[in-house]
Motif scaffolding. Structure first.
Motif, PDB file in Angstrom:
ATOM      1  N   GLY A  64       0.785  -1.227   0.000  1.00 22.11           N
ATOM      2  CA  GLY A  64       0.000   0.000   0.000  1.00 22.11           C
ATOM      3  C   GLY A  64       0.814   1.272   0.000  1.00 22.11           C
ATOM      4  N   THR A  65       2.119   1.154  -0.193  1.00 16.10           N
ATOM      5  CA  THR A  65       3.010   2.310  -0.120  1.00 16.10           C
ATOM      6  C   THR A  65       3.729   2.495  -1.448  1.00 16.10           C
ATOM      7  OG1 THR A  65       3.362   1.906   2.227  1.00 16.10           O
ATOM      8  CG2 THR A  65       4.968   3.312   1.137  1.00 16.10           C
ATOM      9  N   SER A  66       3.627   3.693  -1.999  1.00 18.20           N
ATOM     10  CA  SER A  66       4.357   3.935  -3.243  1.00 18.20           C
ATOM     11  C   SER A  66       5.818   4.217  -2.912  1.00 18.20           C
ATOM     12  CB  SER A  66       3.743   5.112  -4.002  1.00 18.20           C
ATOM     13  OG  SER A  66       3.822   6.282  -3.230  1.00 18.20           O
ATOM     14  N   GLY A  67       6.689   3.866  -3.836  1.00 18.70           N
ATOM     15  CA  GLY A  67       8.111   4.130  -3.655  1.00 18.70           C
ATOM     16  C   GLY A  67       8.880   3.031  -2.962  1.00 18.70           C
ATOM     17  N   VAL A  68       8.192   1.924  -2.615  1.00 17.70           N
ATOM     18  CA  VAL A  68       8.873   0.772  -2.023  1.00 17.70           C
ATOM     19  C   VAL A  68       8.363  -0.507  -2.666  1.00 17.70           C
ATOM     20  CG1 VAL A  68       9.245   1.897   0.213  1.00 17.70           C
ATOM     21  CG2 VAL A  68       7.251   0.461  -0.111  1.00 17.70           C
ATOM     22  N   GLU A  69       9.228  -1.518  -2.683  1.00 17.32           N
ATOM     23  CA  GLU A  69       8.834  -2.831  -3.183  1.00 17.32           C
ATOM     24  C   GLU A  69       9.390  -3.894  -2.243  1.00 17.32           C
ATOM     25  OE1 GLU A  69       9.579  -5.855  -6.931  1.00 17.32           O
ATOM     26  OE2 GLU A  69      10.149  -3.766  -7.154  1.00 17.32           O
ATOM     27  N   LEU A  70       8.510  -4.777  -1.795  1.00 13.98           N
ATOM     28  CA  LEU A  70       8.949  -5.898  -0.968  1.00 13.98           C
ATOM     29  C   LEU A  70       9.532  -6.948  -1.900  1.00 13.98           C
ATOM     30  CD1 LEU A  70       9.131  -7.204   1.834  1.00 13.98           C
ATOM     31  CD2 LEU A  70       6.852  -8.147   1.433  1.00 13.98           C
ATOM     32  N   LEU A  71      10.845  -7.170  -1.802  1.00 13.10           N
ATOM     33  CA  LEU A  71      11.521  -8.114  -2.689  1.00 13.10           C
ATOM     34  C   LEU A  71      11.356  -9.548  -2.228  1.00 13.10           C
ATOM     35  CD1 LEU A  71      14.861  -6.170  -3.191  1.00 13.10           C
ATOM     36  CD2 LEU A  71      12.886  -6.233  -4.734  1.00 13.10           C
ATOM     37  N   ASP A  72      11.420  -9.756  -0.902  1.00 17.46           N
ATOM     38  CA  ASP A  72      11.396 -11.121  -0.385  1.00 17.46           C
ATOM     39  C   ASP A  72      11.186 -11.082   1.122  1.00 17.46           C
ATOM     40  OD1 ASP A  72      11.532 -13.879  -0.464  1.00 17.46           O
ATOM     41  OD2 ASP A  72      13.696 -13.973  -0.755  1.00 17.46           O
ATOM     42  N   LYS A  99      13.850   0.541  -1.998  1.00 18.36           N
ATOM     43  CA  LYS A  99      13.305   1.897  -2.190  1.00 18.36           C
ATOM     44  C   LYS A  99      13.338   2.176  -3.687  1.00 18.36           C
ATOM     45  CE  LYS A  99      13.533   6.595  -0.473  1.00 18.36           C
ATOM     46  NZ  LYS A  99      14.213   7.451   0.511  1.00 18.36           N
ATOM     47  N   THR A 100      12.171   2.318  -4.292  1.00 23.37           N
ATOM     48  CA  THR A 100      12.095   2.459  -5.744  1.00 23.37           C
ATOM     49  C   THR A 100      11.920   3.909  -6.195  1.00 23.37           C
ATOM     50  OG1 THR A 100       9.716   2.016  -5.674  1.00 23.37           O
ATOM     51  CG2 THR A 100      11.179   0.139  -6.041  1.00 23.37           C
TER      52      THR A 100
END
Length: 81
Positions: free
Chosen positions: A57-65, A79-80
């Motif tokens: 639900g947060t822009s600018g981050v991606e859970l990789l694993d 941090k994208t």
């Protein structure tokens, strides 16, 4: 179990319970440069769903694993933006 992420920063929140792992992750990701990976170490089983939900639900981050390593839950957040 080997994770091959180029970790920029590690956040140790072992012993903290909900909602602190997510609260501290939100704060720590601000200090990570764009493209950097934050490794979060937690002993709170709930952090698996909490950090997943926060990242989704947060822009600018991606859970990789997320990795369960004994009694430690490891989360890798990029941090994208």
């Amino acid at each position: 179990m080997s994770v091959n992420y180029d970790v920029t920063e590690t956040l140790d929140v072992k012993g903290a319970s909900c909602p602190m792992p997510v609260v501290k992750t939100k704060s720590a990701i601000d200090d990570v440069p764009e493209g950097g990976v934050l490794e979060v170490l937690s002993t709170d089983k709930g952090s698996m769903s909490d950090i997943d939900g926060w990242a989704a639900g947060t822009s600018g981050v991606e859970l990789l694993d997320q990795v369960e390593d004994g009694d430690v839950y490891k989360h890798y957040v990029e941090k994208t933006a």
